[in-house]
Design a protein around this motif. Structure first.
Motif, mmCIF file in Angstrom:
data_model
loop_
_atom_site.group_PDB
_atom_site.id
_atom_site.type_symbol
_atom_site.label_atom_id
_atom_site.label_comp_id
_atom_site.label_asym_id
_atom_site.label_seq_id
_atom_site.Cartn_x
_atom_site.Cartn_y
_atom_site.Cartn_z
ATOM 1 N N LYS A 144 39.978 33.983 35.135
ATOM 2 C CA LYS A 144 41.466 34.165 35.123
ATOM 3 C C LYS A 144 41.983 33.069 33.950
ATOM 4 N N ALA A 167 37.266 40.525 47.224
ATOM 5 C CA ALA A 167 38.461 39.856 46.826
ATOM 6 C C ALA A 167 39.471 39.599 47.765
ATOM 7 N N ARG A 187 35.669 32.696 39.571
ATOM 8 C CA ARG A 187 36.905 33.633 39.301
ATOM 9 C C ARG A 187 38.070 32.910 38.822
ATOM 10 N N THR A 188 38.237 31.620 38.918
ATOM 11 C CA THR A 188 39.182 30.910 38.225
ATOM 12 C C THR A 188 38.743 30.692 36.864
ATOM 13 N N GLU A 195 34.711 37.687 41.399
ATOM 14 C CA GLU A 195 35.396 37.469 39.974
ATOM 15 C C GLU A 195 35.269 39.002 39.101
ATOM 16 N N ASP A 214 38.443 40.346 38.790
ATOM 17 C CA ASP A 214 39.261 39.695 37.451
ATOM 18 C C ASP A 214 38.951 40.191 36.172
#
Length: 319
Positions: free
Chosen positions: A172, A228, A168-169, A191, A194
């Motif tokens: 982003k 999320a 997920r990071t 994720e 996102d």
């Protein structure tokens, strides 16, 4: 020791002791920067040759350490290669190539070993060379030789329990790298939210997802974002999926181990009783992928790319 050849599992005459397996795993992990111990009994890593390694320690796996090495045989590097292998019809290949060039958002679905990664690689190979691609994966699997491509990979937590970088990071962070396209190797969890936010903002992208059909892939994409947080509800997610995803390409493997594309579904953008409507642009009939009645909604993107969509869908491409 078992080996999978042509989609079938075969027992070999190789027998390894627990010590030999432990030593082999340590040697294979040495170059990956990933660890395996009692506190981290699972590991996903990429071997120097590009193969994928997955290990489950004894104690979690009953009686022995379960080691799985997936060796990717790169027989297809583009959509034309899939046509030669009999996995895709020429007409569908021409349409998918044009769809990628036009910037449609494509989701590749299928079960385990259905060829999703290979199909995603072949689709990505159709992205024009002047565009900038940023991909995010749990472990490096995508390979399509694009000149301007930044590949990102997740990282496990260290011995202190810090330093983890989840998928997920990466999704982003990829948006801050001036991408023309975003590719997520496989969507498994939160994720997905996102990715949807990126696609909904007008950034073209692609991803793969485990699902039994094109419709089930959309249902799963409506479910995963709910992981999320409690503030994310289906009233927001379902119409966002309907507005963000343009095509779902579903692949499957038959009983003989042959992998092929079974359906290319267009998402209409309409939602009825929380179900996203789709139309089959190409559908499998009697083992052949033939033209369906569906038409992609985003005609403007084809027009901007100088592609005559009606002529493309009406054309019969000879083998």
């Amino acid at each position: 020791m078992f080996v999978a050849r042509g989609g079938r599992h075969e027992l070999t005459n190789v027998i390894l002791t627990s010590d030999e397996v432990r030593e082999l795993v340590e040697r294979m992990l040495k170059s990956s920067g990933r660890r395996l111990d009692v506190s981290q009994p699972f590991v996903d890593a990429t071997l120097p040759g590009g193969h994928r390694l997955h290990v489950v320690l004894e104690g979690i796996s009953r009686g022995f350490a379960a080691v799985n090495v997936r060796k990717f045989v790169a027989r297809a590097h583009g959509l034309d290669d899939l046509v030669e292998l009999g996995s895709l019809s020429p007409h569908a290949a021409a349409f998918l190539h044009a769809s990628v060039v036009a910037g449609l958002n494509v989701v590749v679905s299928g079960g385990t070993q259905a060829g999703k990664t290979t199909l995603l690689n072949c689709l990505a190979a159709s992205i024009p060379g002047h565009e900038r691609i940023v991909s995010a994966e749990e472990v490096y699997e995508l390979r399509f030789g694009h000149p301007d491509w930044v590949a990102l990979q997740t990282r496990q937590a260290g011995l202190e329990g810090t330093g983890e970088i989840p998928l997920r990071t990466l999704v982003k962070e990829s948006l801050r790298m001036r991408p023309s396209r975003v590719i997520v190797g496989e969507v498994r969890s939160a994720e997905c939210l996102d990715l949807l936010l990126a696609l909904n903002a007008g950034l073209p992208g692609m991803a793969s997802i485990h699902a039994n059909s094109a419709r089930q892939a959309l249902v799963k994409m409506c479910t995963l974002p709910l992981l999320a947080g409690e503030n994310i509800g289906s009233r927001f997610v379902v119409p966002t999926v309907a507005a963000s995803v343009d095509l779902v390409v579903h692949a499957a493997m038959d009983a003989r181990g042959h992998r092929s594309v079974r359906e290319v579904a267009s998402v209409t953008g309409r939602v009825e009783n929380d179900l996203i409507e789709t139309e089959s642009v190409f559908v499998s009939r009697d083992g052949d992928l033939v033209r369906g009645a569906g038409v992609p909604v985003r005609r403007d993107r084809f027009d901007q790319a100088g592609i005559d969509l009606d002529r493309l869908l009406a054309a019969e491409v000879a083998r």
